[in-house]
Design a protein around this motif. Structure first.
Motif, PDB file in Angstrom:
ATOM      1  N   LEU A 176       0.825  -1.204   0.000  1.00  0.00           N
ATOM      2  CA  LEU A 176       0.000   0.000   0.000  1.00  0.00           C
ATOM      3  C   LEU A 176       0.863   1.259   0.000  1.00  0.00           C
ATOM      4  O   LEU A 176       0.564   2.239  -0.709  1.00  0.00           O
ATOM      5  N   ILE A 177       1.948   1.232   0.783  1.00  0.00           N
ATOM      6  CA  ILE A 177       2.852   2.388   0.822  1.00  0.00           C
ATOM      7  C   ILE A 177       3.511   2.597  -0.534  1.00  0.00           C
ATOM      8  O   ILE A 177       3.608   3.731  -1.038  1.00  0.00           O
ATOM      9  N   ILE A 182       4.201   5.667  -5.449  1.00  0.00           N
ATOM     10  CA  ILE A 182       4.382   5.731  -6.908  1.00  0.00           C
ATOM     11  C   ILE A 182       3.382   6.690  -7.545  1.00  0.00           C
ATOM     12  O   ILE A 182       3.750   7.625  -8.272  1.00  0.00           O
ATOM     13  N   TRP A 183       2.105   6.479  -7.255  1.00  0.00           N
ATOM     14  CA  TRP A 183       1.085   7.298  -7.907  1.00  0.00           C
ATOM     15  C   TRP A 183       0.989   8.684  -7.287  1.00  0.00           C
ATOM     16  O   TRP A 183       0.576   9.634  -7.961  1.00  0.00           O
ATOM     17  N   THR A 187       1.435  11.967  -9.571  1.00  0.00           N
ATOM     18  CA  THR A 187       0.524  13.107  -9.469  1.00  0.00           C
ATOM     19  C   THR A 187       1.290  14.402  -9.241  1.00  0.00           C
ATOM     20  O   THR A 187       0.983  15.436  -9.851  1.00  0.00           O
ATOM     21  N   TYR A 188       2.287  14.356  -8.368  1.00  0.00           N
ATOM     22  CA  TYR A 188       3.098  15.549  -8.111  1.00  0.00           C
ATOM     23  C   TYR A 188       3.842  15.984  -9.372  1.00  0.00           C
ATOM     24  O   TYR A 188       3.935  17.183  -9.676  1.00  0.00           O
ATOM     25  N   PRO A 203      -4.594  10.513  -9.686  1.00  0.00           N
ATOM     26  CA  PRO A 203      -5.291  10.366  -8.400  1.00  0.00           C
ATOM     27  C   PRO A 203      -6.412   9.332  -8.438  1.00  0.00           C
ATOM     28  O   PRO A 203      -6.638   8.627  -7.454  1.00  0.00           O
ATOM     29  N   ILE A 204      -7.089   9.216  -9.595  1.00  0.00           N
ATOM     30  CA  ILE A 204      -8.163   8.219  -9.711  1.00  0.00           C
ATOM     31  C   ILE A 204      -7.580   6.814  -9.611  1.00  0.00           C
ATOM     32  O   ILE A 204      -8.118   5.940  -8.919  1.00  0.00           O
ATOM     33  N   ILE A 205      -6.461   6.574 -10.303  1.00  0.00           N
ATOM     34  CA  ILE A 205      -5.807   5.262 -10.218  1.00  0.00           C
ATOM     35  C   ILE A 205      -5.333   4.989  -8.797  1.00  0.00           C
ATOM     36  O   ILE A 205      -5.445   3.863  -8.286  1.00  0.00           O
ATOM     37  N   LEU A 206      -4.805   6.019  -8.133  1.00  0.00           N
ATOM     38  CA  LEU A 206      -4.359   5.868  -6.747  1.00  0.00           C
ATOM     39  C   LEU A 206      -5.513   5.451  -5.844  1.00  0.00           C
ATOM     40  O   LEU A 206      -5.386   4.487  -5.061  1.00  0.00           O
ATOM     41  N   ILE A 207      -6.649   6.118  -5.956  1.00  0.00           N
ATOM     42  CA  ILE A 207      -7.804   5.820  -5.100  1.00  0.00           C
ATOM     43  C   ILE A 207      -8.371   4.442  -5.415  1.00  0.00           C
ATOM     44  O   ILE A 207      -8.712   3.666  -4.511  1.00  0.00           O
TER      45      ILE A 207
END
Length: 285
Positions: A176-177, A182-183, A187-188, A203-207
């Motif tokens: 999870l970390i 990575i994502w 995003t940054y 952010p959508i892929i991250l969520i």
């Protein structure tokens, strides 16, 4: 505090200060309510995943989670959380007080003490990690009893098993970390270079990835408990914790009711003795 200072200079009124105080109180109450609701939902989901571990035919869904949410004893859970928070606070307050005495050239000692405090908090958190499952295991026995017994039983349950639990949590949390790192970094990078596709998609892929990984996190605790429960004597874990039922009743009753209970007990004993004597009479003849 800023509003109090402004009132001292005559730049605001006491009524506006009172309204801000009421708003602060309402915010704190709302925060507590939301926090407890989130904990209740988390507990309901955890219990449902435990049911899945115990029974292959069970399934997790919004309906089954809602049923568990309605069935959990919310006041008992609040007491369990308060006991856990109290013990964790007591374990943390002493190192904080010690660290506050060091400053200046001895600030490194304060940092060292605080690092030790973090280690203690992690260690005690691992010791108390099974209290929720042990409470559910012996839930009928907790009626009228202190919920701190679940923490005592968890500490005994985890004797010799703490490092296994720590390694399991590392294995569960590290993916999870890494996914978040990575994502989050992508995003940054998208924000830094101002690439709209990355800004909105990453952010959508991250969520979605975190959402898909939640079942693994929820089922890890129940799997660990059920696997180790077979090698633990739960009665021994709760040894010298629960008060006897007779003592518990006598303590909870007022003095007048205690006398009534004692009189009734004497009357019942007399009736039992008379019945026993009548039953033994024909045998003697």
């Amino acid at each position: 505090m800023y509003s109090v200072m402004m009132m001292m200079y005559g730049m605001t009124t006491s009524s506006s200060l009172m309204m801000e105080g009421l708003f602060l109180v309402a915010t704190i109450i709302l925060y507590i309510v939301v926090a407890f609701c989130v904990r209740y939902i988390f507990t309901a989901v955890t219990f449902k995943f435990q049911d899945v571990v115990r029974d292959d035919d069970a399934h997790v869904g919004f309906g089954t989670i809602y049923q568990n949410f309605k069935q959990i004893r919310k006041l008992q859970l609040i007491r369990l959380w308060l006991w856990t928070g109290l013990f964790m606070f007591l374990w943390q307050i002493v190192p904080d007080i010690i660290a506050s005495f060091f400053s200046g050239s001895l600030a490194f000692i304060a940092v060292l003490v605080r690092l030790i405090a973090v280690g203690i908090m992690i260690w005690k958190g691992v010791e108390y990690s099974q209290s929720l499952f042990l409470y559910r295991e012996e839930q009928p026995k907790f009626l009228g009893q202190s919920l701190r017994h679940a923490l005592t039983a968890s500490r005994r349950f985890m004797g010799g098993r703490k490092w296994n639990y720590i390694w399991m949590m590392i294995v569960v949390i590290v993916p999870l970390i890494l996914w978040s790192a990575i994502w989050g970094g992508i995003t940054y990078f998208g924000v830094y270079t101002w690439i709209p596709a990355i800004i909105y998609i990453a952010p959508i892929i991250l969520i979605l990835g975190i959402w898909a990984y939640l079942p693994v996190m929820f089922i890890a605790g129940p799997v660990y408990y059920e696997m180790n429960k077979e090698n633990v004597d739960l009665d021994k874990a709760f040894t010298k914790t629960f008060l006897p039922e007779e003592k518990l009743i006598q303590q909870n009753l007022p003095a007048i009711n205690r006398k009534k209970v004692s009189v009734n007990n004497v009357a019942e004993e007399k009736v039992a003795d008379e019945k026993q004597s009548t039953d033994e009479a024909p045998d003697k003849k």
